[in-house]
Design an enzyme around this catalytic site. Sequence first.
Site, PDB file in Angstrom:
ATOM      1  N   SER A   1       0.819  -1.215   0.000  1.00  0.00           N
ATOM      2  CA  SER A   1       0.000   0.000   0.000  1.00  0.00           C
ATOM      3  C   SER A   1       0.855   1.267   0.000  1.00  0.00           C
ATOM      4  O   SER A   1       0.325   2.359  -0.182  1.00  0.00           O
ATOM      5  CB  SER A   1      -0.930   0.003   1.221  1.00  0.00           C
ATOM      6  OG  SER A   1      -0.160  -0.151   2.394  1.00  0.00           O
TER       7      SER A   1
ATOM      8  N   CYS B   1       4.925 -11.377  12.217  1.00  0.00           N
ATOM      9  CA  CYS B   1       5.911 -10.711  13.083  1.00  0.00           C
ATOM     10  C   CYS B   1       5.257 -10.173  14.349  1.00  0.00           C
ATOM     11  O   CYS B   1       5.818  -9.300  15.008  1.00  0.00           O
ATOM     12  CB  CYS B   1       6.644  -9.610  12.321  1.00  0.00           C
ATOM     13  SG  CYS B   1       5.562  -8.365  11.644  1.00  0.00           S
TER      14      CYS B   1
END
Length: 370
Positions: free
Chosen positions: A224, A313
């Site tokens: 994005s 993560c």
Amino acid sequence: MRVLTLRPGRQSSLDRRHPWLFSGAVAHSAGDSSDGRVEVRDPGGALLASGLHGGSANLTARLWAFGPQPFDETLIRYRFQRALALRELVVPPDTTGYRLLHSEGDETPGLIADRYGDTDVLVFTAAVPAEPIVALYRDVFAPRHLVVGDGDPQTSRFREYGLEFTANLGDGQKTGFFLDQRENRRQVRQLARGRRVLNLFSYSGAFSVSALAGGAERAVDVDSSAAALATARQMRRDNGFPVDDADFVRADVFADLRERVAAGEQWDLVVCDPPAFAKKRADVDRAARGYKDVLRLSMSLVRPGGVLLACSCSGLVSVELFQKILYSAALDSGTAYQILARAGAGPDHPVSIYCPESEYLKAFFLVRAR
Ligand code: SAH
């Protein structure tokens, strides 16, 4: 220095040398916090531990020293020297970008440092000035250039297994690059020959460059961030690969995936490395749904025999939970996968045995069986 006095019976985590002190354990605090230093005492006033400010309202302190051990220049210098010696052992050939200080993992809680060629970035997670620590850092690590904190607009070039990469020091994503994925990029390079690669949440496209270096036929980055994709183009050029507009897609990955699935696309290798969906415990359920959504869609885009690299993560999402999410995503998408390998961050991101929560990166290499 700030002096924190614990509530009665709240010192057990310190006895176990856990480096995090949460605000709930603190009865009262006194003193000045401007130098970033913290001392922890029991209700009777005995010294239990010392270190730095935690960096958030909830995490009050990150502890470096326990019991009577002083938190002083000698200790800091010793920890820095040990961190440097470890890198001499583990940094691979033809690689000038690596993590030098991994906070809890190097027993330097609250300090992160990454080296990008001739520039080091040193970040205090507690946003304290701590000038003496910066001076010690310069002394031990001798960086040609040092950037303290993030927000610096410059870029820095470095090498990773012979590839030319660029860190965007100021863009607020890590310190400008995701060094923690280095060994997984290397694995992708090894798996990529002749394959068509879809790199989701690509950031600056380092997985794609690694795949192309390994002989991938094509690699498409989806992210994005326009700035990240601009760097991704530059990194392909810097490594001598052609740049085709169609290979850089600025989009929301969730929407982009739905379109690709609807169009019946099939890829040989899909990398799915989203940002941390869970930043606090209350987010874990919602994060699990987010991961499942994105993985369910990713799984159906891999051709039978193809490979999926699925990453998370979020430290709060355990490896067991992530594997369950993978399993239910496979069930829901009507695909079947085998686990080839469960991996994580490279050895320049060591994990403290006192603080297993600091191990955050999970990377599953999966192959689609049918
Ligand atoms: N795989 C990368 C690191 C990914 S970090 C590497 O190895 O370098 C996560 C990336 O996801 C960031 O670049 C961020 O811009 C992007 N991102 C976050 N949410 C997104 C969304 N909904 N759609 C597309 N990209 C997104």
